[in-house]
Design a protein around this motif. Structure first.
Motif, PDB file in Angstrom:
ATOM      1  N   SER A 113       0.834  -1.064   0.197  1.00 33.02           N
ATOM      2  CA  SER A 113       0.130  -0.057   0.035  1.00 33.02           C
ATOM      3  C   SER A 113       0.692   1.366   0.539  1.00 33.02           C
ATOM      4  O   SER A 113       1.039   2.322   0.957  1.00 33.02           O
ATOM      5  CB  SER A 113      -1.363  -0.117   1.252  1.00 33.02           C
ATOM      6  N   PRO A 114       1.495   1.383  -1.049  1.00 32.74           N
ATOM      7  CA  PRO A 114       2.973   2.493  -1.225  1.00 32.74           C
ATOM      8  C   PRO A 114       1.651   3.681  -1.015  1.00 32.74           C
ATOM      9  O   PRO A 114       1.064   4.427  -1.211  1.00 32.74           O
ATOM     10  CB  PRO A 114       2.782   3.079  -2.824  1.00 32.74           C
ATOM     11  N   ALA A 115       2.939   4.459   0.067  1.00 27.71           N
ATOM     12  CA  ALA A 115       2.851   6.074   0.204  1.00 27.71           C
ATOM     13  C   ALA A 115       3.998   7.368   0.286  1.00 27.71           C
ATOM     14  O   ALA A 115       5.136   6.187   0.871  1.00 27.71           O
ATOM     15  CB  ALA A 115       2.344   6.287   2.119  1.00 27.71           C
ATOM     16  N   GLN A 116       3.503   8.001   0.075  1.00 27.44           N
ATOM     17  CA  GLN A 116       5.789   8.788  -0.511  1.00 27.44           C
ATOM     18  C   GLN A 116       5.314   9.311   1.681  1.00 27.44           C
ATOM     19  O   GLN A 116       4.582   9.777   2.218  1.00 27.44           O
ATOM     20  CB  GLN A 116       4.869  10.654  -0.554  1.00 27.44           C
ATOM     21  N   ALA A 117       6.610   9.451   2.095  1.00 25.55           N
ATOM     22  CA  ALA A 117       6.991   9.659   3.109  1.00 25.55           C
ATOM     23  C   ALA A 117       8.277  10.458   2.719  1.00 25.55           C
ATOM     24  O   ALA A 117       8.330  11.214   2.384  1.00 25.55           O
ATOM     25  CB  ALA A 117       8.756   8.269   3.680  1.00 25.55           C
ATOM     26  N   ASP A 118       7.538  12.046   4.132  1.00 22.16           N
ATOM     27  CA  ASP A 118       8.187  13.505   4.636  1.00 22.16           C
ATOM     28  C   ASP A 118       9.722  13.133   4.698  1.00 22.16           C
ATOM     29  O   ASP A 118      10.345  13.522   4.420  1.00 22.16           O
ATOM     30  CB  ASP A 118       7.458  13.479   5.290  1.00 22.16           C
ATOM     31  N   GLY A 119       9.632  12.139   5.431  1.00 22.83           N
ATOM     32  CA  GLY A 119      11.614  11.876   6.497  1.00 22.83           C
ATOM     33  C   GLY A 119      11.660  10.765   7.024  1.00 22.83           C
ATOM     34  O   GLY A 119      10.221   9.571   6.888  1.00 22.83           O
ATOM     35  N   PHE A 120      12.597  10.944   8.167  1.00 24.17           N
ATOM     36  CA  PHE A 120      12.262   9.845   9.449  1.00 24.17           C
ATOM     37  C   PHE A 120      12.009  10.358  10.502  1.00 24.17           C
ATOM     38  O   PHE A 120      12.439  11.737  10.448  1.00 24.17           O
ATOM     39  CB  PHE A 120      13.867   9.305   9.150  1.00 24.17           C
ATOM     40  N   ARG A 121      11.600   9.540  11.571  1.00 21.15           N
ATOM     41  CA  ARG A 121      11.711   9.611  12.655  1.00 21.15           C
ATOM     42  C   ARG A 121      13.067   8.478  13.351  1.00 21.15           C
ATOM     43  O   ARG A 121      12.706   7.765  13.633  1.00 21.15           O
ATOM     44  CB  ARG A 121      10.320   9.316  13.300  1.00 21.15           C
ATOM     45  N   VAL A 122      13.557   9.819  13.693  1.00 15.04           N
ATOM     46  CA  VAL A 122      14.841   8.937  14.125  1.00 15.04           C
ATOM     47  C   VAL A 122      14.977   9.286  16.218  1.00 15.04           C
ATOM     48  O   VAL A 122      15.032  10.232  16.645  1.00 15.04           O
ATOM     49  CB  VAL A 122      16.431   9.657  13.589  1.00 15.04           C
ATOM     50  N   TYR A 123      14.966   7.717  16.462  1.00 16.34           N
ATOM     51  CA  TYR A 123      15.303   7.984  18.513  1.00 16.34           C
ATOM     52  C   TYR A 123      17.006   7.428  18.222  1.00 16.34           C
ATOM     53  O   TYR A 123      17.636   6.915  17.683  1.00 16.34           O
ATOM     54  CB  TYR A 123      14.419   6.942  18.642  1.00 16.34           C
ATOM     55  N   PRO A 124      17.843   9.117  18.946  1.00 17.89           N
ATOM     56  CA  PRO A 124      19.461   8.130  18.647  1.00 17.89           C
ATOM     57  C   PRO A 124      19.019   7.320  20.437  1.00 17.89           C
ATOM     58  O   PRO A 124      18.472   6.996  20.395  1.00 17.89           O
ATOM     59  CB  PRO A 124      19.668  10.050  19.834  1.00 17.89           C
ATOM     60  N   PRO A 125      20.637   6.213  20.011  1.00 18.92           N
ATOM     61  CA  PRO A 125      20.436   5.647  21.097  1.00 18.92           C
ATOM     62  C   PRO A 125      20.301   5.631  22.664  1.00 18.92           C
ATOM     63  O   PRO A 125      20.089   6.788  23.294  1.00 18.92           O
ATOM     64  CB  PRO A 125      21.928   4.638  20.415  1.00 18.92           C
ATOM     65  N   ASN A 126      18.834   5.139  22.705  1.00 17.75           N
ATOM     66  CA  ASN A 126      18.992   4.657  24.387  1.00 17.75           C
ATOM     67  C   ASN A 126      18.193   5.981  24.620  1.00 17.75           C
ATOM     68  O   ASN A 126      18.862   6.776  25.535  1.00 17.75           O
ATOM     69  CB  ASN A 126      20.892   5.136  25.392  1.00 17.75           C
ATOM     70  N   SER A 127      17.585   6.745  23.947  1.00 13.37           N
ATOM     71  CA  SER A 127      16.945   8.037  24.387  1.00 13.37           C
ATOM     72  C   SER A 127      15.163   7.686  23.934  1.00 13.37           C
ATOM     73  O   SER A 127      14.774   6.804  22.810  1.00 13.37           O
ATOM     74  CB  SER A 127      17.252   9.267  22.713  1.00 13.37           C
ATOM     75  N   ARG A 128      14.778   8.198  24.353  1.00  9.27           N
ATOM     76  CA  ARG A 128      12.541   7.868  24.206  1.00  9.27           C
ATOM     77  C   ARG A 128      12.193   9.332  23.617  1.00  9.27           C
ATOM     78  O   ARG A 128      11.042   9.323  23.240  1.00  9.27           O
ATOM     79  CB  ARG A 128      11.945   7.553  25.854  1.00  9.27           C
ATOM     80  N   THR A 129      13.291  10.062  23.263  1.00  9.63           N
ATOM     81  CA  THR A 129      12.540  11.590  22.326  1.00  9.63           C
ATOM     82  C   THR A 129      12.844  11.717  20.965  1.00  9.63           C
ATOM     83  O   THR A 129      14.540  11.016  20.919  1.00  9.63           O
ATOM     84  CB  THR A 129      13.386  13.283  22.908  1.00  9.63           C
ATOM     85  N   ALA A 130      12.811  11.602  19.782  1.00  9.49           N
ATOM     86  CA  ALA A 130      12.246  11.680  18.399  1.00  9.49           C
ATOM     87  C   ALA A 130      13.144  12.867  17.737  1.00  9.49           C
ATOM     88  O   ALA A 130      12.704  13.511  18.172  1.00  9.49           O
ATOM     89  CB  ALA A 130      11.894  10.891  17.791  1.00  9.49           C
ATOM     90  N   VAL A 131      13.995  12.912  16.600  1.00  7.72           N
ATOM     91  CA  VAL A 131      14.020  13.986  15.811  1.00  7.72           C
ATOM     92  C   VAL A 131      13.488  13.596  15.123  1.00  7.72           C
ATOM     93  O   VAL A 131      13.149  12.505  13.925  1.00  7.72           O
ATOM     94  CB  VAL A 131      15.745  14.790  15.756  1.00  7.72           C
ATOM     95  N   PHE A 132      13.093  14.782  13.640  1.00 13.68           N
ATOM     96  CA  PHE A 132      12.771  14.484  12.026  1.00 13.68           C
ATOM     97  C   PHE A 132      13.997  14.902  11.780  1.00 13.68           C
ATOM     98  O   PHE A 132      14.813  15.788  11.649  1.00 13.68           O
ATOM     99  CB  PHE A 132      11.343  15.457  12.140  1.00 13.68           C
TER     100      PHE A 132
END
Length: 217
Positions: free
Chosen positions: A174-193
């Motif tokens: 079910s293809p969809a266009q991605a805006d980017g990645f959600r990245v959680y640094p190692p051992n972190s509970r806060t993500a960056v885009f």
């Protein structure tokens, strides 16, 4: 008129003197035995230095200490998401058939050293609102313990990322266009885009992403 004269023998005079002395001593002792002060109830007040019943002298507080930060290696605190700038770049040699390879780069913006170890958490997001597309990245190189990377201010680490082509999952994508990645640094509970246009899949059964552990750059 007849005058009576009492004549006391010397021994009697001595006895009379002793009686007078004892009487004076007894009167003096009774006077000194009286309490020096009384309460309104007529009871003697306790000395000023005595603690009140049921009270205790407070102990002096001990030295205070602040909790130590979570250490990853040798007392170096773990890098937090707010201390990192995350970017993505394709590898110069492109990729293999059906996949594209690149690296997530995590650069320290802190003014002091920090450490990281393990795998970032990565997923595609899209729709302009950051909702996840498809499954989160699988991990590679899971045998053994990943290296601990200490980043000095301005230093960086990288994690290799493989992106499988959505066309490999016909019928379950079910293809969809991605805006980017959600990245959680190692051992972190806060993500960056991290902005990165890509063809993703809505279905969680399609595993397009594979991430390796962070390594020194």
């Amino acid at each position: 008129m007849m005058t009576i004269i009492w004549r006391l023998r010397p021994g009697a005079l001595a006895c009379l003197g002793l009686v007078l002395v004892l009487s004076a001593c007894s009167s003096s002792d009774q006077t000194s035995a009286a309490p020096s002060s009384t309460t309104s109830a007529g009871q003697a007040s306790p000395p000023a230095s005595s603690p009140a019943p049921g009270s205790a002298t407070p102990a002096s507080p001990g030295p205070s200490s602040s909790p130590s930060p979570t250490a990853s290696s040798g007392g170096t605190p773990t890098c937090r998401a707010g201390q990192l700038r995350v970017s993505y770049a394709d590898d110069a040699d492109g990729g293999a058939a059906g996949s594209v390879y690149g690296h997530l780069v995590l650069t320290s913006t802190s003014t002091s050293p920090c450490a990281m170890t393990g795998w970032p958490g990565v997923s595609y997001v899209g729709g302009g609102d950051g909702h996840q597309l498809g499954a989160a990245a699988d991990r590679t190189d899971r045998t053994g313990s990943p290296a601990v990377i200490v980043l000095v201010p301005g230093g960086s680490a990288a994690a290799r990322l493989q992106q499988a082509q959505a066309g490999n999952f016909e019928g379950s994508c079910s293809p969809a266009q991605a805006d980017g990645f959600r990245v959680y640094p190692p051992n972190s509970r806060t993500a960056v885009f991290v902005e990165h246009a890509a063809q993703a899949c809505r279905s969680g059964s399609a595993h397009l992403l594979t991430i390796g552990p962070v390594i020194a750059r």
